[in-house]
Design a protein around this motif. Structure first.
Motif, PDB file in Angstrom:
ATOM      1  N   PRO A 132       0.818  -1.213   0.000  1.00  0.00           N
ATOM      2  CA  PRO A 132       0.000   0.000   0.000  1.00  0.00           C
ATOM      3  C   PRO A 132       0.859   1.274   0.000  1.00  0.00           C
ATOM      4  O   PRO A 132       0.513   2.254  -0.670  1.00  0.00           O
ATOM      5  N   ALA A 133       1.970   1.267   0.723  1.00  0.00           N
ATOM      6  CA  ALA A 133       2.846   2.445   0.749  1.00  0.00           C
ATOM      7  C   ALA A 133       3.458   2.691  -0.632  1.00  0.00           C
ATOM      8  O   ALA A 133       3.589   3.839  -1.069  1.00  0.00           O
ATOM      9  N   GLU A 134       3.814   1.613  -1.334  1.00  0.00           N
ATOM     10  CA  GLU A 134       4.380   1.776  -2.679  1.00  0.00           C
ATOM     11  C   GLU A 134       3.325   2.283  -3.661  1.00  0.00           C
ATOM     12  O   GLU A 134       3.609   3.136  -4.503  1.00  0.00           O
ATOM     13  N   VAL A 135       2.115   1.769  -3.542  1.00  0.00           N
ATOM     14  CA  VAL A 135       1.025   2.239  -4.411  1.00  0.00           C
ATOM     15  C   VAL A 135       0.760   3.719  -4.146  1.00  0.00           C
ATOM     16  O   VAL A 135       0.523   4.498  -5.083  1.00  0.00           O
ATOM     17  N   ALA A 136       0.833   4.135  -2.885  1.00  0.00           N
ATOM     18  CA  ALA A 136       0.644   5.551  -2.552  1.00  0.00           C
ATOM     19  C   ALA A 136       1.725   6.399  -3.211  1.00  0.00           C
ATOM     20  O   ALA A 136       1.436   7.487  -3.727  1.00  0.00           O
ATOM     21  N   VAL A 137       2.957   5.915  -3.223  1.00  0.00           N
ATOM     22  CA  VAL A 137       4.046   6.646  -3.888  1.00  0.00           C
ATOM     23  C   VAL A 137       3.771   6.737  -5.394  1.00  0.00           C
ATOM     24  O   VAL A 137       3.932   7.792  -6.002  1.00  0.00           O
TER      25      VAL A 137
END
Length: 158
Positions: A132-137
């Motif tokens: 999820p953190a990578e998708v947010a980036v």
């Protein structure tokens, strides 16, 4: 969830990969538009109509012209073609008789998803490989890159 190890890349390599993806997307838009019986401009405008419909916000023809950076006369032609192909319809604005709202036809989204569906499914699989953190980036980068592109295009057009 922690992200998977990713290969190292320089900004130059990332830009090159992005350029290749954009080039493929441009060619792909022609193929997708043809498959749907449209041209690329009409497909782009249909996308704006679908987006507005999904957001529950009526899209006036003048607003579509602005988003697509077309004249109101050109948008009239786009709407004529979208209506003829069964993708959109116009309704008078109940509060301003000079305006019309552009609405998606009942089966239009289903027809579009028949073509885009497999691509969206592949992208969903790809996103599932990211935390999820990578998708947010990624979402942040796409949003900011779009703004940078819009600024650059405005400079080019001036």
């Amino acid at each position: 969830m922690e992200g998977k190890p990713r290969p190292q890349a320089t900004p130059e390599q990332a830009l090159q990969a992005m350029d290749r993806m954009i080039a493929l997307a441009q060619f792909g838009q022609h193929d997708i538009a043809a498959r749907l019986g449209l041209n690329v401009t009409d497909l782009t405008c249909l996308g704006f109509v679908i987006e507005a419909t999904a957001a529950g916000q009526p899209l006036a023809a003048g607003d579509l012209a602005e988003r697509a950076q077309l004249t109101t006369g050109a948008v009239t032609g786009v709407l004529n073609r979208l209506e003829k192909a069964g993708y959109a319809r116009r309704e008078p604005d109940p509060t301003d008789r000079r305006r019309v709202h552009v609405l998606i036809s009942e089966d239009a989204q289903e027809r579009v998803l028949q073509v885009y569906g497999p691509f969206y499914a592949r992208l969903a699989e790809l996103f599932a490989d990211y935390s999820p953190a990578e998708v947010a980036v990624l979402a942040d980068w796409f949003t900011r890159a779009r703004a940078a592109m819009a600024d650059s295009l405005a400079e080019i057009r001036d």
